[in-house]
Motif scaffolding. Structure first.
Motif, short mmCIF file in Angstrom:
data_model
loop_
_atom_site.label_atom_id
_atom_site.label_comp_id
_atom_site.label_asym_id
_atom_site.label_seq_id
_atom_site.Cartn_x
_atom_site.Cartn_y
_atom_site.Cartn_z
N ASN A 1 -2.05 24.33 -10.31
CA ASN A 1 -1.71 23.77 -9.14
C ASN A 1 -0.33 24.01 -8.99
O ASN A 1 -0.10 22.61 -9.66
CB ASN A 1 -3.36 22.88 -9.03
CG ASN A 1 -3.02 22.10 -8.07
OD1 ASN A 1 -2.40 22.28 -6.90
ND2 ASN A 1 -3.37 20.93 -7.95
N PHE A 2 -0.01 24.53 -8.23
CA PHE A 2 1.53 23.78 -7.64
C PHE A 2 1.44 23.48 -6.13
O PHE A 2 2.62 23.06 -5.75
CB PHE A 2 2.06 24.88 -7.23
CG PHE A 2 2.61 25.62 -8.78
CD1 PHE A 2 3.09 24.65 -9.99
CD2 PHE A 2 2.14 26.89 -9.17
CE1 PHE A 2 3.50 26.26 -11.16
CE2 PHE A 2 2.19 27.89 -10.13
CZ PHE A 2 2.69 27.04 -11.33
N ASN A 3 0.80 22.73 -5.88
CA ASN A 3 0.02 22.11 -4.26
C ASN A 3 1.10 21.07 -4.19
O ASN A 3 1.32 20.44 -2.90
CB ASN A 3 -0.92 21.31 -4.53
CG ASN A 3 -1.79 22.27 -3.59
OD1 ASN A 3 -2.83 22.44 -2.62
ND2 ASN A 3 -2.15 24.05 -3.90
N ASP A 4 1.45 20.42 -5.12
CA ASP A 4 2.14 18.88 -4.84
C ASP A 4 4.13 19.17 -5.29
O ASP A 4 4.15 18.66 -5.42
CB ASP A 4 2.33 17.53 -6.18
CG ASP A 4 0.59 17.25 -5.63
OD1 ASP A 4 0.30 17.24 -4.39
OD2 ASP A 4 -0.14 16.89 -6.64
N TYR A 5 4.32 20.47 -5.50
CA TYR A 5 5.40 21.12 -5.86
C TYR A 5 6.62 21.06 -4.52
O TYR A 5 7.79 20.94 -4.80
CB TYR A 5 5.80 22.82 -6.89
CG TYR A 5 5.09 21.94 -8.20
CD1 TYR A 5 6.29 22.14 -9.04
CD2 TYR A 5 4.59 21.83 -8.77
CE1 TYR A 5 6.26 21.97 -11.09
CE2 TYR A 5 3.57 21.52 -10.04
CZ TYR A 5 4.83 21.57 -10.90
OH TYR A 5 4.26 21.47 -12.14
N ASN A 6 5.46 21.30 -3.67
CA ASN A 6 6.41 21.17 -2.46
C ASN A 6 7.22 22.76 -2.12
O ASN A 6 8.43 23.12 -1.36
CB ASN A 6 7.32 20.74 -1.69
CG ASN A 6 6.84 19.11 -2.29
OD1 ASN A 6 5.81 19.01 -1.26
ND2 ASN A 6 6.83 17.91 -2.68
#
Length: 392
Positions: free
Chosen positions: A381-386
């Motif tokens: 989950n890289f969703n919060d890495y922008n």
């Protein structure tokens, strides 16, 4: 008392849980990691020691004091210790993306591909090997951890390319040659499977997600309960060859009236350029907004696109569908026009949207799939890495 096998299994399971949480949260302390995973501090400490030794995780001091006393030591993935490669072999081009162990894209290249797959394999080796040698010196000590190759066609569960309608490739295995050349693990998969995985990893952290690719043909990637749905032999998702016109146009697959002959963006592009030869796509679309002929072509195209979408929705009842095409991605009003055509009372879905990853989705998914295998985890989950705003 647990036997050796049980203890080993639990140790691997705990490792997976911890890596997944470190990736998801970007940076966190041991105590926070213990709290959110429910693992005791001794287990977390032992596992982290191993991950530090393997250079997968690094420790950093928090920049500002949160409380009096020592600054908390934070854990995060050691992004610059290694990298992965994603490759998308499309109809005309090969899109290649390199990502760090944190999933951040740092190098991209596009090759004009040869016509034969054997030549393409040699082309990939010749073009990529010098770059691998370069980046292995920079991204140390782990280096290249894996390669994912997306194919626009049918790929079975053994990484064999069974058939590609556009190129007429059949019963080919390129994996062994690439493994030998790149000296790492290599997986080959359908481009739509890699595309939907990239959408989940980078943009949509959903357990139930569909991605329909529209570029040169039409493909469907399905994530169900956080797993890519592949079907009996790995052939699931070939909805471009769903028949929507009885006795329609002949398709390279052997059928008549296949959906992608009417609703792929390749078909839309062909029709638009026949009528508007100087049109620059996809940006020039906006200049045609007042042209009646353009709207007639578009309406016909969207009608066919909605027919297939109606079938997909009624069969699968998806939570979210992402449409990925070079024209539709930059023209969000198309989504509402499509939804207006989905008039069945039994249509049930939460959302339809255009992809923000665009043509990079398959290559990103290939690179992310290689990372997933390297970490040995169930989810990334890289969703919060922008990262999305920096892609393309």
């Amino acid at each position: 008392m647990l036997d050796t096998g049980d203890a080993s299994y639990i140790k691997k399971l705990n490792r997976k849980i911890l890596i997944e949480e470190i990736i998801k949260n970007r940076s966190l302390s041991r105590s926070t990691l213990a709290r959110i995973t429910g693992l005791n501090k001794a287990t977390v400490s032992a596992q982290i020691s191993g991950l530090l030794h393997e250079n997968i995780v690094i420790e950093k001091s928090e920049g500002e004091l949160v409380t009096r006393g020592r600054k908390p030591i934070l854990l995060e993935i050691n992004g610059d210790a290694g990298y992965s490669i994603g490759i998308d072999i499309d109809e005309d081009n090969i899109n290649i993306i390199f990502t760090t162990l944190k999933g951040k894209p740092f190098h991209k290249m596009v090759l004009v591909k040869d016509s034969q797959l054997g030549q393409i394999t040699n082309q990939l080796i010749d073009e990529i090997n010098p770059i691998i040698n370069k980046f292995n010196r920079i991204y140390q000590p782990i280096g290249l951890v894996g390669v994912g190759v997306g194919i626009h066609g049918i790929v079975n569960n053994k990484n064999d390319i069974i058939f590609t309608p556009n190129q007429q490739w059949s019963n080919i295995n390129i994996t062994e040659k690439l493994v030998e050349a790149f000296e790492t693990t290599v997986s080959v998969d359908n481009n739509a499977n890699f595309s939907v995985f990239a959408e989940q990893v980078y943009e949509n952290n959903l357990a139930d997600l569909f991605c329909i690719t529209l570029h040169s043909g039409i493909g469907l990637g399905i994530i169900n309960e956080n797993k890519i749905y592949r079907g009996y032999q790995g052939f699931a998702g070939e909805i471009g060859h769903m028949i929507i016109e009885s006795n329609g146009d002949f398709c390279a697959c052997g059928n008549q009236g296949c959906w992608e002959l009417y609703a792929s963006e390749k078909i839309l592009t062909t029709k638009l350029l026949e009528r508007f030869p100087t049109l620059s796509l996809p940006d020039g679309i906006k200049e045609l907004d007042q042209d009646e002929t353009y709207h007639a072509i578009l309406d016909d195209y969207l009608d066919y696109l909605a027919i297939g979408l109606n079938n997909v929705i009624n069969i699968f009842n998806p939570e979210k569908i992402i449409l990925n095409g070079s024209i539709i991605n930059g023209n969000s009003p198309y989504i509402s026009k499509i939804e207006d055509r989905l008039t069945s009372k039994i249509n049930n879905y939460r959302e339809i949207s255009a992809s923000r990853l665009g043509p990079d989705a398959s290559a990103l998914g290939g690179a992310a799939s290689a990372l997933k295998s390297f970490y040995g985890v169930n989810m990334i989950n890289f969703n919060d890495y922008n990262y999305v705003k920096n892609i393309s």
